[in-house]
Design a protein around this motif. Structure first.
Motif, PDB file in Angstrom:
ATOM      1  N   THR A   4       0.833  -1.203   0.000  1.00 19.04           N
ATOM      2  CA  THR A   4       0.000   0.000   0.000  1.00 19.04           C
ATOM      3  C   THR A   4       0.867   1.252   0.000  1.00 19.04           C
ATOM      4  N   TRP A  96      -9.428   3.005  -4.483  1.00 21.48           N
ATOM      5  CA  TRP A  96      -8.535   1.934  -4.032  1.00 21.48           C
ATOM      6  C   TRP A  96      -8.099   2.184  -2.581  1.00 21.48           C
ATOM      7  N   GLY A  99     -10.810   1.759  -0.089  1.00 19.25           N
ATOM      8  CA  GLY A  99     -11.075   0.329   0.070  1.00 19.25           C
ATOM      9  C   GLY A  99     -10.079  -0.325   1.016  1.00 19.25           C
ATOM     10  N   ILE A 100      -8.817   0.040   0.884  1.00 22.23           N
ATOM     11  CA  ILE A 100      -7.778  -0.480   1.784  1.00 22.23           C
ATOM     12  C   ILE A 100      -8.076  -0.056   3.216  1.00 22.23           C
ATOM     13  N   SER A 102     -10.916   0.814   4.533  1.00 23.16           N
ATOM     14  CA  SER A 102     -12.122   0.119   5.006  1.00 23.16           C
ATOM     15  C   SER A 102     -11.818  -1.325   5.398  1.00 23.16           C
ATOM     16  N   ASP A 103     -11.028  -2.014   4.559  1.00 22.21           N
ATOM     17  CA  ASP A 103     -10.629  -3.393   4.878  1.00 22.21           C
ATOM     18  C   ASP A 103      -9.843  -3.448   6.185  1.00 22.21           C
ATOM     19  N   CYS A 104      -8.933  -2.498   6.354  1.00 20.56           N
ATOM     20  CA  CYS A 104      -8.132  -2.451   7.586  1.00 20.56           C
ATOM     21  C   CYS A 104      -9.032  -2.240   8.805  1.00 20.56           C
ATOM     22  N   ASP A 106     -12.185  -2.944   9.106  1.00 19.83           N
ATOM     23  CA  ASP A 106     -12.980  -4.170   9.332  1.00 19.83           C
ATOM     24  C   ASP A 106     -12.165  -5.209  10.077  1.00 19.83           C
ATOM     25  N   LYS A 107     -10.916  -5.393   9.676  1.00 16.83           N
ATOM     26  CA  LYS A 107     -10.058  -6.380  10.328  1.00 16.83           C
ATOM     27  C   LYS A 107      -9.741  -5.976  11.774  1.00 16.83           C
TER      28      LYS A 107
END
Length: 113
Positions: A4, A96, A99-100, A102-104, A106-107
């Motif tokens: 990233t 992009w 999205g990264i 948001s994924d982070c 969520d995790k």
């Protein structure tokens, strides 16, 4: 996160620095591009801190750092939209990067539960 950060560096050099070097870039666009460059550097720092936070098991701090990264991305998107309108390069990178982020989140929040 390393990938990233590399992709962020690539966007800075291939899009932002390239546009800054164009002689016909006006003062408002230059100001926006400099802002983007600065906040993307800040976002990279937030990514590094997030990685360190997760390794240390500090999910609360990781959440704060990812949120800071997302805010930095938003700052650039707002000025780029005001200067360029819909710009495919900025929009693609923004989608992009968000999205990264948001994924982070969520995790991180999934590990906090």
């Amino acid at each position: 996160m390393d990938a990233t950060m590399s992709k962020t560096d690539e966007f800075i050099s291939k899009v932002i620095d390239k546009r800054l070097a164009e002689p016909n870039t006006d003062i408002y666009a230059k100001d926006c591009l400099e802002t983007c460059k600065s906040v993307f550097e800040d976002a990279k720092d937030a990514m590094k801190r997030t990685e360190e936070d997760v390794k240390a098991g500090n999910m609360y701090k990781a959440n704060v750092d990812v949120s800071a990264m997302s805010t930095n991305i938003d700052t650039c998107n707002e000025c780029a939209t005001s200067i360029y309108g819909f710009d495919p390069e900025f929009k693609k990178f923004d989608n992009w990067a968000q999205g990264i982020a948001s994924d982070c989140l969520d995790k991180i929040t999934g590990q906090n539960s």
